[in-house]
Motif scaffolding. Sequence first.
Motif, PDB file in Angstrom:
ATOM      1  N   VAL A   1       0.832  -1.196   0.000  1.00 15.83           N
ATOM      2  CA  VAL A   1       0.000   0.000   0.000  1.00 15.83           C
ATOM      3  C   VAL A   1       0.870   1.252   0.000  1.00 15.83           C
ATOM      4  O   VAL A   1       0.610   2.207  -0.736  1.00 15.83           O
ATOM      5  CB  VAL A   1      -0.951  -0.014   1.215  1.00 15.83           C
ATOM      6  N   CYS A   2       1.933   1.270   0.801  1.00 14.97           N
ATOM      7  CA  CYS A   2       2.827   2.429   0.840  1.00 14.97           C
ATOM      8  C   CYS A   2       3.480   2.665  -0.522  1.00 14.97           C
ATOM      9  O   CYS A   2       3.547   3.789  -1.008  1.00 14.97           O
ATOM     10  CB  CYS A   2       3.900   2.227   1.898  1.00 14.97           C
ATOM     11  N   ALA A   3       3.973   1.581  -1.128  1.00 17.50           N
ATOM     12  CA  ALA A   3       4.628   1.715  -2.429  1.00 17.50           C
ATOM     13  C   ALA A   3       3.645   2.237  -3.474  1.00 17.50           C
ATOM     14  O   ALA A   3       3.981   3.080  -4.305  1.00 17.50           O
ATOM     15  CB  ALA A   3       5.190   0.365  -2.866  1.00 17.50           C
ATOM     16  N   ALA A   4       2.409   1.738  -3.429  1.00 16.09           N
ATOM     17  CA  ALA A   4       1.400   2.181  -4.385  1.00 16.09           C
ATOM     18  C   ALA A   4       1.096   3.661  -4.204  1.00 16.09           C
ATOM     19  O   ALA A   4       0.987   4.419  -5.169  1.00 16.09           O
ATOM     20  CB  ALA A   4       0.125   1.354  -4.217  1.00 16.09           C
ATOM     21  N   PHE A   5       0.968   4.110  -2.951  1.00 18.30           N
ATOM     22  CA  PHE A   5       0.658   5.509  -2.694  1.00 18.30           C
ATOM     23  C   PHE A   5       1.782   6.420  -3.183  1.00 18.30           C
ATOM     24  O   PHE A   5       1.562   7.427  -3.841  1.00 18.30           O
ATOM     25  CB  PHE A   5       0.417   5.734  -1.209  1.00 18.30           C
ATOM     26  N   MET A   6       3.025   6.028  -2.863  1.00 19.60           N
ATOM     27  CA  MET A   6       4.167   6.875  -3.209  1.00 19.60           C
ATOM     28  C   MET A   6       4.365   6.950  -4.717  1.00 19.60           C
ATOM     29  O   MET A   6       4.846   7.963  -5.245  1.00 19.60           O
ATOM     30  CB  MET A   6       5.424   6.335  -2.534  1.00 19.60           C
ATOM     31  N   SER A   7       3.980   5.888  -5.442  1.00 19.51           N
ATOM     32  CA  SER A   7       4.200   5.896  -6.885  1.00 19.51           C
ATOM     33  C   SER A   7       3.043   6.504  -7.664  1.00 19.51           C
ATOM     34  O   SER A   7       3.227   7.003  -8.763  1.00 19.51           O
ATOM     35  CB  SER A   7       4.448   4.476  -7.395  1.00 19.51           C
ATOM     36  N   GLY A   8       1.822   6.482  -7.081  1.00 16.26           N
ATOM     37  CA  GLY A   8       0.714   6.948  -7.883  1.00 16.26           C
ATOM     38  C   GLY A   8      -0.429   7.592  -7.156  1.00 16.26           C
ATOM     39  O   GLY A   8      -1.430   7.921  -7.778  1.00 16.26           O
ATOM     40  N   GLY A   9      -0.314   7.787  -5.853  1.00 15.36           N
ATOM     41  CA  GLY A   9      -1.382   8.453  -5.126  1.00 15.36           C
ATOM     42  C   GLY A   9      -2.576   7.560  -4.869  1.00 15.36           C
ATOM     43  O   GLY A   9      -2.549   6.354  -5.044  1.00 15.36           O
ATOM     44  N   ILE A  10      -3.667   8.164  -4.438  1.00 17.87           N
ATOM     45  CA  ILE A  10      -4.847   7.420  -4.019  1.00 17.87           C
ATOM     46  C   ILE A  10      -5.452   6.608  -5.143  1.00 17.87           C
ATOM     47  O   ILE A  10      -5.919   5.498  -4.935  1.00 17.87           O
ATOM     48  CB  ILE A  10      -5.898   8.390  -3.452  1.00 17.87           C
TER      49      ILE A  10
ATOM     50  N   LEU B   1      -3.644   3.592  -5.294  1.00 17.95           N
ATOM     51  CA  LEU B   1      -3.889   2.844  -4.079  1.00 17.95           C
ATOM     52  C   LEU B   1      -5.203   2.068  -4.154  1.00 17.95           C
ATOM     53  O   LEU B   1      -5.304   0.946  -3.664  1.00 17.95           O
ATOM     54  CB  LEU B   1      -3.924   3.829  -2.896  1.00 17.95           C
ATOM     55  N   ASN B   2      -6.192   2.655  -4.804  1.00 11.58           N
ATOM     56  CA  ASN B   2      -7.483   1.983  -4.917  1.00 11.58           C
ATOM     57  C   ASN B   2      -7.384   0.656  -5.639  1.00 11.58           C
ATOM     58  O   ASN B   2      -8.171  -0.252  -5.401  1.00 11.58           O
ATOM     59  CB  ASN B   2      -8.484   2.880  -5.665  1.00 11.58           C
ATOM     60  N   SER B   3      -6.408   0.518  -6.551  1.00 16.78           N
ATOM     61  CA  SER B   3      -6.272  -0.721  -7.299  1.00 16.78           C
ATOM     62  C   SER B   3      -5.131  -1.587  -6.798  1.00 16.78           C
ATOM     63  O   SER B   3      -4.829  -2.613  -7.376  1.00 16.78           O
ATOM     64  CB  SER B   3      -6.036  -0.413  -8.783  1.00 16.78           C
ATOM     65  N   ALA B   4      -4.468  -1.169  -5.717  1.00 14.58           N
ATOM     66  CA  ALA B   4      -3.366  -1.956  -5.179  1.00 14.58           C
ATOM     67  C   ALA B   4      -3.889  -3.262  -4.604  1.00 14.58           C
ATOM     68  O   ALA B   4      -4.964  -3.309  -4.032  1.00 14.58           O
ATOM     69  CB  ALA B   4      -2.638  -1.169  -4.078  1.00 14.58           C
ATOM     70  N   PRO B   5      -3.110  -4.356  -4.749  1.00 12.76           N
ATOM     71  CA  PRO B   5      -3.589  -5.635  -4.247  1.00 12.76           C
ATOM     72  C   PRO B   5      -3.699  -5.629  -2.731  1.00 12.76           C
ATOM     73  O   PRO B   5      -2.827  -5.130  -2.035  1.00 12.76           O
ATOM     74  CB  PRO B   5      -2.507  -6.626  -4.718  1.00 12.76           C
ATOM     75  N   ALA B   6      -4.779  -6.142  -2.208  1.00  9.64           N
ATOM     76  CA  ALA B   6      -4.935  -6.330  -0.763  1.00  9.64           C
ATOM     77  C   ALA B   6      -4.877  -7.816  -0.513  1.00  9.64           C
ATOM     78  O   ALA B   6      -5.731  -8.565  -0.966  1.00  9.64           O
ATOM     79  CB  ALA B   6      -6.270  -5.772  -0.294  1.00  9.64           C
TER      80      ALA B   6
ATOM     81  N   LYS C   1       1.494  -3.066  -9.396  1.00  7.30           N
ATOM     82  CA  LYS C   1       1.858  -2.124  -8.341  1.00  7.30           C
ATOM     83  C   LYS C   1       2.169  -2.887  -7.058  1.00  7.30           C
ATOM     84  O   LYS C   1       1.659  -2.591  -5.980  1.00  7.30           O
ATOM     85  CB  LYS C   1       0.719  -1.132  -8.111  1.00  7.30           C
ATOM     86  N   GLY C   2       3.037  -3.876  -7.163  1.00  9.90           N
ATOM     87  CA  GLY C   2       3.388  -4.701  -6.023  1.00  9.90           C
ATOM     88  C   GLY C   2       3.650  -6.124  -6.465  1.00  9.90           C
ATOM     89  O   GLY C   2       3.603  -6.442  -7.658  1.00  9.90           O
ATOM     90  N   PRO C   3       3.952  -6.993  -5.525  1.00 14.24           N
ATOM     91  CA  PRO C   3       4.240  -8.391  -5.862  1.00 14.24           C
ATOM     92  C   PRO C   3       3.046  -9.091  -6.505  1.00 14.24           C
ATOM     93  O   PRO C   3       1.895  -8.775  -6.233  1.00 14.24           O
ATOM     94  CB  PRO C   3       4.562  -9.020  -4.493  1.00 14.24           C
ATOM     95  N   ILE C   4       3.347 -10.070  -7.371  1.00 15.36           N
ATOM     96  CA  ILE C   4       2.349 -10.896  -8.025  1.00 15.36           C
ATOM     97  C   ILE C   4       2.382 -12.288  -7.412  1.00 15.36           C
ATOM     98  O   ILE C   4       3.459 -12.837  -7.147  1.00 15.36           O
ATOM     99  CB  ILE C   4       2.618 -10.992  -9.540  1.00 15.36           C
ATOM    100  N   THR C   5       1.218 -12.867  -7.190  1.00 22.39           N
ATOM    101  CA  THR C   5       1.145 -14.246  -6.726  1.00 22.39           C
ATOM    102  C   THR C   5       1.031 -15.161  -7.943  1.00 22.39           C
ATOM    103  O   THR C   5       0.184 -14.945  -8.813  1.00 22.39           O
ATOM    104  CB  THR C   5      -0.063 -14.470  -5.802  1.00 22.39           C
TER     105      THR C   5
ATOM    106  N   PRO D   1       7.953  -9.721  -7.154  1.00 28.17           N
ATOM    107  CA  PRO D   1       9.221  -9.722  -6.437  1.00 28.17           C
ATOM    108  C   PRO D   1       9.041  -9.408  -4.953  1.00 28.17           C
ATOM    109  O   PRO D   1       8.165  -8.629  -4.587  1.00 28.17           O
ATOM    110  CB  PRO D   1      10.002  -8.621  -7.133  1.00 28.17           C
ATOM    111  N   MET D   2       9.884  -9.985  -4.118  1.00 25.92           N
ATOM    112  CA  MET D   2       9.922  -9.699  -2.686  1.00 25.92           C
ATOM    113  C   MET D   2      11.364  -9.350  -2.326  1.00 25.92           C
ATOM    114  O   MET D   2      12.288 -10.139  -2.564  1.00 25.92           O
ATOM    115  CB  MET D   2       9.468 -10.912  -1.867  1.00 25.92           C
TER     116      MET D   2
END
Length: 267
Positions: free
Chosen positions: A86-95, A98-103, A177-181, A195-196
Amino acid sequence: GIHQVPGIHQVPGIHQVPGIERKMMTTKYAASASVLLLSIAFYGNAFSLNIYGTFKRGTSLHMVATSDYDSSMLSRRRLLGTAGTVCAAFMSGGIETLNSAPAYAEDFTVGGKMVLGDENIMSPKEHGTSAKPVQQNLRYESSVKLADKICNFNRHFAEMGGYFQGTSFEDQVLEAKGPITFYDSVTGKPLFVAPMGRSAEAFVQESYSHGWPSFRDQEVVWDNVRVLKNSGETVSLDGTHLGHNLPDKRGNRYCINLVSISGNPTA
């Protein structure tokens, strides 16, 4: 008491994720944060993740996102992974990003020491070494025919080196916008998360260097993956052939067939 600090404002908005309720700020404050503060609070059987930032229009600290999780759905380790995403998503693209960042609603552990397995994992079953064929709608444009051969009727061979370069693998990794499973092409169980601990670019570059998607210890879901003791063959607990462990000076490196990890998650 942080919610009572002067200058902090919570603007609610509901964003639903399977099994989790995330509350987020509306997009009118997006993409102008100059300072970011992450707060994680554990209380009872729940976790709370709060993100704060200041904006160019003023110096007050605003809550830009708050997420509530039930501990029955997420371990603390998974929550920390979610916080980083969530932090990485916010810093790279804002809210809006963040709305589409994986939870990460899945409750499984990623990383740790290699777990060895016995040869009987790959004993004959109803469909080669597996109980059934591969899924018919594989991700990354992977070939179903090739996947079934590699996953279920093979112990030593691999897809052609560089096979992943002709698929959507690279684009999806770099655009995420973050690691992929990555899921088992037969069972749909999670096998790797990457990536981790490194960038997407570094993950792709290492895969290019060796010709196959290459994972490290911290990216393996050891609940579902085993390395056979005598051969280094890397397999799923359900009998899917994945690839081999080919260690280098940095440690274990799991050289994995993309067609083996192109599955879709199952409920």
